[in-house]
Design a protein around this motif. Structure first.
Motif, PDB file in Angstrom:
ATOM      1  N   ARG A   1       2.636 -18.243  -8.571  1.00 20.04           N
ATOM      2  CA  ARG A   1       3.606 -18.379  -9.665  1.00 20.04           C
ATOM      3  C   ARG A   1       3.175 -19.453 -10.671  1.00 20.04           C
ATOM      4  O   ARG A   1       3.350 -19.312 -11.865  1.00 20.04           O
TER       5      ARG A   1
ATOM      6  N   TYR B 191      -0.277  -9.152  -9.100  1.00 21.03           N
ATOM      7  CA  TYR B 191       0.820  -9.458  -8.191  1.00 21.03           C
ATOM      8  C   TYR B 191       0.996 -10.967  -8.146  1.00 21.03           C
ATOM      9  O   TYR B 191       0.043 -11.702  -7.861  1.00 21.03           O
TER      10      TYR B 191
ATOM     11  N   LEU C 112       2.743 -14.205  -6.558  1.00 20.61           N
ATOM     12  CA  LEU C 112       3.459 -14.720  -5.384  1.00 20.61           C
ATOM     13  C   LEU C 112       4.524 -15.704  -5.863  1.00 20.61           C
ATOM     14  O   LEU C 112       4.212 -16.683  -6.535  1.00 20.61           O
ATOM     15  N   THR C 113       5.755 -15.451  -5.514  1.00 16.83           N
ATOM     16  CA  THR C 113       6.844 -16.277  -6.043  1.00 16.83           C
ATOM     17  C   THR C 113       8.022 -16.291  -5.074  1.00 16.83           C
ATOM     18  O   THR C 113       8.106 -15.455  -4.161  1.00 16.83           O
ATOM     19  N   HIS C 114       8.919 -17.248  -5.260  1.00 19.49           N
ATOM     20  CA  HIS C 114      10.159 -17.249  -4.486  1.00 19.49           C
ATOM     21  C   HIS C 114      11.301 -16.623  -5.276  1.00 19.49           C
ATOM     22  O   HIS C 114      12.327 -16.285  -4.721  1.00 19.49           O
ATOM     23  N   ARG C 115      11.089 -16.510  -6.595  1.00 17.73           N
ATOM     24  CA  ARG C 115      12.136 -15.948  -7.457  1.00 17.73           C
ATOM     25  C   ARG C 115      11.768 -14.532  -7.864  1.00 17.73           C
ATOM     26  O   ARG C 115      10.839 -14.333  -8.643  1.00 17.73           O
ATOM     27  N   GLY C 116      12.466 -13.563  -7.356  1.00 20.30           N
ATOM     28  CA  GLY C 116      12.194 -12.176  -7.718  1.00 20.30           C
ATOM     29  C   GLY C 116      12.551 -11.903  -9.165  1.00 20.30           C
ATOM     30  O   GLY C 116      13.414 -12.560  -9.732  1.00 20.30           O
ATOM     31  N   GLN C 117      11.814 -10.978  -9.784  1.00 19.10           N
ATOM     32  CA  GLN C 117      12.199 -10.516 -11.121  1.00 19.10           C
ATOM     33  C   GLN C 117      11.585  -9.152 -11.374  1.00 19.10           C
ATOM     34  O   GLN C 117      10.758  -8.682 -10.597  1.00 19.10           O
TER      35      GLN C 117
ATOM     36  N   PHE D 167       6.266  -9.157  -9.275  1.00 17.42           N
ATOM     37  CA  PHE D 167       6.606 -10.428  -8.642  1.00 17.42           C
ATOM     38  C   PHE D 167       6.971 -10.178  -7.181  1.00 17.42           C
ATOM     39  O   PHE D 167       7.890  -9.417  -6.895  1.00 17.42           O
ATOM     40  N   VAL D 168       6.182 -10.781  -6.294  1.00 13.40           N
ATOM     41  CA  VAL D 168       6.289 -10.484  -4.868  1.00 13.40           C
ATOM     42  C   VAL D 168       6.916 -11.675  -4.152  1.00 13.40           C
ATOM     43  O   VAL D 168       6.379 -12.780  -4.185  1.00 13.40           O
ATOM     44  N   THR D 169       8.039 -11.444  -3.494  1.00 15.99           N
ATOM     45  CA  THR D 169       8.718 -12.556  -2.806  1.00 15.99           C
ATOM     46  C   THR D 169       8.493 -12.514  -1.295  1.00 15.99           C
ATOM     47  O   THR D 169       8.920 -13.414  -0.589  1.00 15.99           O
ATOM     48  N   GLU D 170       7.797 -11.485  -0.811  1.00 20.42           N
ATOM     49  CA  GLU D 170       7.669 -11.323   0.653  1.00 20.42           C
ATOM     50  C   GLU D 170       6.380 -11.913   1.217  1.00 20.42           C
ATOM     51  O   GLU D 170       6.020 -11.643   2.362  1.00 20.42           O
TER      52      GLU D 170
END
Lengths: 204, 204
Positions: free
Chosen positions: A77, A98, A100-105, A117-120
Motif C-alpha cells: 500500500r 495487486y 496489499l492493504t488493510h483497507r479494501g476498496q 486492493f487485496v486485504t487477505e
C-alpha cells in the motif's frame, strides 16, 4: 508452465534500495542517464506515465525484458500511495496490479493498468496475480512486499541492479526475512556503464 | 608510484562478511572448492600455513593477483587473535603485517611474515605499512579495520567477492562508516562458477 515470482530492484553496494525519506534518485540514475530529457522532473524519476527507456542499450534491454516477461505486479500500500501521484493517467505497469492493504476498496482502472486492493494477505494476492499473469512472471515491488514473500519461501528470483554507491542510510532490502540461511544461484551478470545487473535464482 | 589501500573480502549478497560466531566457512567455500584436499580441516579454511589455491582458474587468478600486488597488511587485534592459532610457523601473508591494538608488544617474526603491533592508530599503521609496501598495495583485513579506514577517507579500492547466499546474520561490512554518501566506480567484474568478483574504486 507457470511464471516465476521475481523481485527486480536497484540496490546500493551497501544494501539499500531507497535512501532516507524514500529517496530513489541516486539509485535510479542509471535508468535515466543518457536520455534526451535529463531535466530530472519528479514524474520522470518515478516512472512517469510512459515506460522507462534507459540510455545505455544494455540497461534498456534489461528493463525491456523485465516489462516483457511481467504479467502481473504485487506491491504494498505504501508503494502505491507514494507512486500513485506520479503515475498519471496511464501508469507504466500496463498489467494487473495487486496492492496489499488493510483497507479494501474498489478496483481502480487507470489506462491499461488495473489496481486490485487485496486485504487477505500475500497468498491471496499471489493466487490472483498468477491467474492474471498466466505463463508470465509476477513482479514484486517494494522492500516490505519482497521481505514478506522471501520469508514465506515464495520468491523464485532476485534481480539486483547493483549501483556503485554507498548510501549509508535508508531502506535495506535484506532484513526482516527470517534467519534461515538461503542459498542462491547466480544466473546472469550484465555489466552496463552505470550498474551491474545480477540475477539470482533462489535455491529451494 | 604509491600503491593503493585495498580491501579484499568475501561478502554474502545480504552484506555479511562473517556469519554468527565469526563463521567464515560458507563465505570462503569458493576458495577451497575443487581443491584436491577438501577435507575442510580448520587450518585449511583459515588460510593454513600455505597460500590458498582456489580450484577454479578464475578464482585462483584473483587470489594470486591479490597476493602478488600486496606489499603489506593491516589488521585488527581481534583478527590477529582469531587467526594466529591457525597460521602456523609460516603464515600465508609473507609480507610485513601491522596489527592495530591497544596493547603494545615486540615485533613477532613467523617464517616470512612479520607482525608489528601498532598502538598509535590507523594513520601510524598506514604510514609504516606504506613504507614497507613500497610501490605495492596495502591490504586491509577485518570489518572493523576496513570501517575505520573508510570513515577516515583512506580506502582506495574495494574488492568484493560476492557469494550467492543470504546469511541473514553475522558481521556486516558496510556499517559504522559514517553517513556521508560515497560514490564508487566499478573497475572490473570476474565471474567464476562460485562467486562474482567485483572491484570498485572509491571516488574521492
Amino acid at each position: 508452465m507457470t511464471g516465476k515470482v521475481v523481485l527486480s530492484v536497484s540496490m546500493s553496494l551497501d544494501g539499500f534500495i531507497a535512501g532516507p525519506k524514500d529517496d530513489l534518485v541516486r539509485l535510479h540514475d542509471w535508468i535515466f542517464s543518457g536520455r534526451a530529457d535529463r531535466s530530472g522532473g519528479k514524474s520522470d524519476r518515478t516512472g512517469g506515465s510512459s515506460r522507462s527507456s534507459a540510455g545505455d542499450p544494455k540497461d534498456a534491454e534489461v528493463i525491456d525484458e523485465m516489462f516483457r516477461t511481467t504479467g502481473a505486479v504485487i506491491m504494498g500500500r505504501r508503494t502505491y500511495d507514494i507512486g500513485e501521484p506520479f503515475w498519471g493517467s496511464n501508469p507504466p505497469f500496463r498489467v494487473p496490479c495487486y496492492v496489499l492493504t488493510h483497507r479494501g476498496q474498489e478496483i481502480l482502472i487507470r489506462g491499461e493498468t488495473t489496481f486490485t486492493f487485496v486485504t487477505e494477505g500475500i497468498e491471496s494476492a499471489l493466487k490472483q496475480a498468477r491467474a492474471a499473469a498466466r505463463h508470465k512472471n509476477v513482479s514484486l515491488i517494494g522492500a516490505d512486499t519482497a521481505q514478506q514473500f522471501m520469508k514465506a519461501g515464495l520468491l523464485d528470483e532476485i534481480q539486483i541492479s547493483l549501483v556503485p554507491v554507498l548510501l549509508r542510510e535508508g531502506i535495506r532490502l535484506f532484513e526482516n526475512m527470517g534467519t534461515k540461511q538461503v542459498e542462491l544461484e547466480r544466473e546472469r551478470v550484465v555489466e552496463s556503464p552505470g550498474v551491474t545487473h545480477l540475477t539470482f535464482r533462489v535455491v529451494k
